[in-house]
Design a protein around this motif. Structure first.
Motif, mmCIF file in Angstrom:
data_model
loop_
_atom_site.group_PDB
_atom_site.id
_atom_site.type_symbol
_atom_site.label_atom_id
_atom_site.label_comp_id
_atom_site.label_asym_id
_atom_site.label_seq_id
_atom_site.Cartn_x
_atom_site.Cartn_y
_atom_site.Cartn_z
ATOM 1 N N ALA A 147 -36.853 -13.944 67.694
ATOM 2 C CA ALA A 147 -37.558 -12.912 68.450
ATOM 3 C C ALA A 147 -38.165 -11.855 67.531
ATOM 4 O O ALA A 147 -39.302 -11.422 67.728
ATOM 5 C CB ALA A 147 -36.604 -12.266 69.455
ATOM 6 N N LEU A 148 -37.413 -11.448 66.535
ATOM 7 C CA LEU A 148 -37.919 -10.439 65.603
ATOM 8 C C LEU A 148 -39.118 -10.954 64.814
ATOM 9 O O LEU A 148 -40.046 -10.195 64.499
ATOM 10 C CB LEU A 148 -36.808 -10.023 64.632
ATOM 11 N N GLN A 149 -39.106 -12.227 64.512
ATOM 12 C CA GLN A 149 -40.201 -12.810 63.724
ATOM 13 C C GLN A 149 -41.433 -13.110 64.556
ATOM 14 O O GLN A 149 -42.549 -13.152 64.015
ATOM 15 C CB GLN A 149 -39.704 -14.104 63.062
ATOM 16 N N ASN A 150 -41.273 -13.288 65.866
ATOM 17 C CA ASN A 150 -42.381 -13.796 66.673
ATOM 18 C C ASN A 150 -42.781 -12.944 67.883
ATOM 19 O O ASN A 150 -43.903 -13.107 68.382
ATOM 20 C CB ASN A 150 -42.045 -15.204 67.182
ATOM 21 N N ASN A 151 -41.894 -12.070 68.349
ATOM 22 C CA ASN A 151 -42.141 -11.453 69.650
ATOM 23 C C ASN A 151 -42.324 -9.942 69.639
ATOM 24 O O ASN A 151 -42.444 -9.335 70.709
ATOM 25 C CB ASN A 151 -41.000 -11.807 70.615
ATOM 26 N N VAL A 152 -42.356 -9.318 68.474
ATOM 27 C CA VAL A 152 -42.539 -7.861 68.440
ATOM 28 C C VAL A 152 -44.009 -7.496 68.664
ATOM 29 O O VAL A 152 -44.334 -6.695 69.547
ATOM 30 C CB VAL A 152 -42.022 -7.258 67.122
#
Length: 341
Positions: free
Chosen positions: A245-250
């Motif tokens: 999530a941190l790599q793709n959804n921020v």
């Protein structure tokens, strides 16, 4: 097609996130032997420029651990009257830590430095509780996703230093604020003693929050988490979702904010809507005119497979999120524009 806009907690892992979870290397996190949990904790601590982090099963538990860290029974914390730590954590501050809350009548869930300063009890006046902690919520939930200005947070931090108070940030939706205000995580890491951040709202992970702070605070929080029953075993499967999530959804949170603002613009034009509160992030709060009820609006939308929530007193809430796609958004806009009573 069911469209659930009740909260951003309703999201489900994407196929890609699930694949990332399946591939996770795991161990026993209670013994701090889960490599993926350790990686997540190190990643988020470094992101905020703080010494350490600890993975929790929920944001409520992370906040409650922070309150326990910074207070003793009989103490008092200062927070806004709409704060999550007061309204939505089951009275945990009293139950877990034996502390009371001094509630501030802020603006959309946000306090200012003058209000905080005025609320601090004199430390030598033993008839009143000892003020030891200030809790900030950013973005504000009941405040409609409002974001603090950094100048305000800095000024409150100065009050905390002057009065020897600890400073905790409930950052359940801090990612939304970072994107909306173009802020950097280290600005918050430099300012607060502890920060909680959630992975299971706008970022779309199924479970998990982290508490950030000094190594000393996090070592103590590990014991508190144990007492609260928050120790998990092969939690790396959940931590892997957080890392994905941190790599793709921020960055994509901007889409949620844009859609919430578009909905607000439409609602302002509808004859049965009394007012729409300002929209900065992904939460939209609006009120219906007195002759209508929020229950009737909810029911009419439900018949169209659109689900939103009531805040009572004529107020309704919409929360946009990862699973709310553009095709759904267009359908919701069209449905609202045609809704009649």
């Amino acid at each position: 097609m069911e469209i659930n806009l009740v909260s951003d907690t309703v999201t489900k892992p994407t196929h890609e996130m699930l694949q990332h979870m399946f591939r996770a290397k795991v161990g026993d996190d209670v013994y701090k032997q889960d490599p993926t949990v350790n990686e997540l904790e190190d990643t988020v601590a470094n992101l905020f420029g703080m010494e350490a982090a600890l993975f929790f099963p929920s944001g409520t538990m992370a906040n409650q651990a922070a309150i326990k860290l910074h207070t003793n029974p009989g103490d008092e914390l200062i927070c806004d009257k709409w704060a999550h730590v007061f309204n939505y954590e089951g009275g945990g501050a009293a139950f877990n830590s034996g502390v009371s809350c001094r509630l501030i009548d802020g603006n959309r869930g946000m306090m200012d430095a003058a209000q905080v300063k005025e609320a601090v009890n004199p430390p030598d006046f033993y008839h009143s509780p000892l003020t030891t902690l200030v809790c900030i919520e950013n973005t504000t939930n009941k405040g409609g996703g409002a974001c603090y200005e950094m100048e305000t947070l800095t000024a409150i931090g100065q009050v905390c230093r002057e009065h020897n108070l600890k400073y905790h940030l409930d950052g359940a939706r801090l990612w939304n604020a970072l994107v909306a205000k173009r802020q950097h995580p280290k600005q918050f890491g430099d300012l607060f003693d502890t920060i909680s951040v959630c992975l299971s709202k706008g970022l779309g992970a199924p479970v998990g929050s982290l508490l950030l702070g000094s190594s000393q605070h996090i070592n103590k929080a590990l014991r508190i988490r144990k007492v609260l029953g928050g120790g998990m075993r092969q939690a790396g499967y959940l931590a892997a979702a957080g890392l994905y999530a941190l790599q793709n959804n921020v960055g994509r949170l901007e889409n949620d904010h844009k859609r919430a603002k578009q909905l607000a613009e439409l609602l302002q034009q509808l004859p049965w809507v009394e007012r729409v509160e300002p929209v900065e992030t992904n939460i939209l709060i609006f009120a219906v005119k007195p002759q209508y009820s929020e229950a009737s609006v909810i029911e009419k939308l439900k018949q169209k497979n659109i689900f939103i929530s009531s805040l009572g007193k004529g107020k309704l809430r919409i929360v946009t999120h990862l699973d709310y796609k553009e095709v759904m958004h267009q359908y919701v806009l069209e449905t609202f524009s045609k809704l009649s009573f």
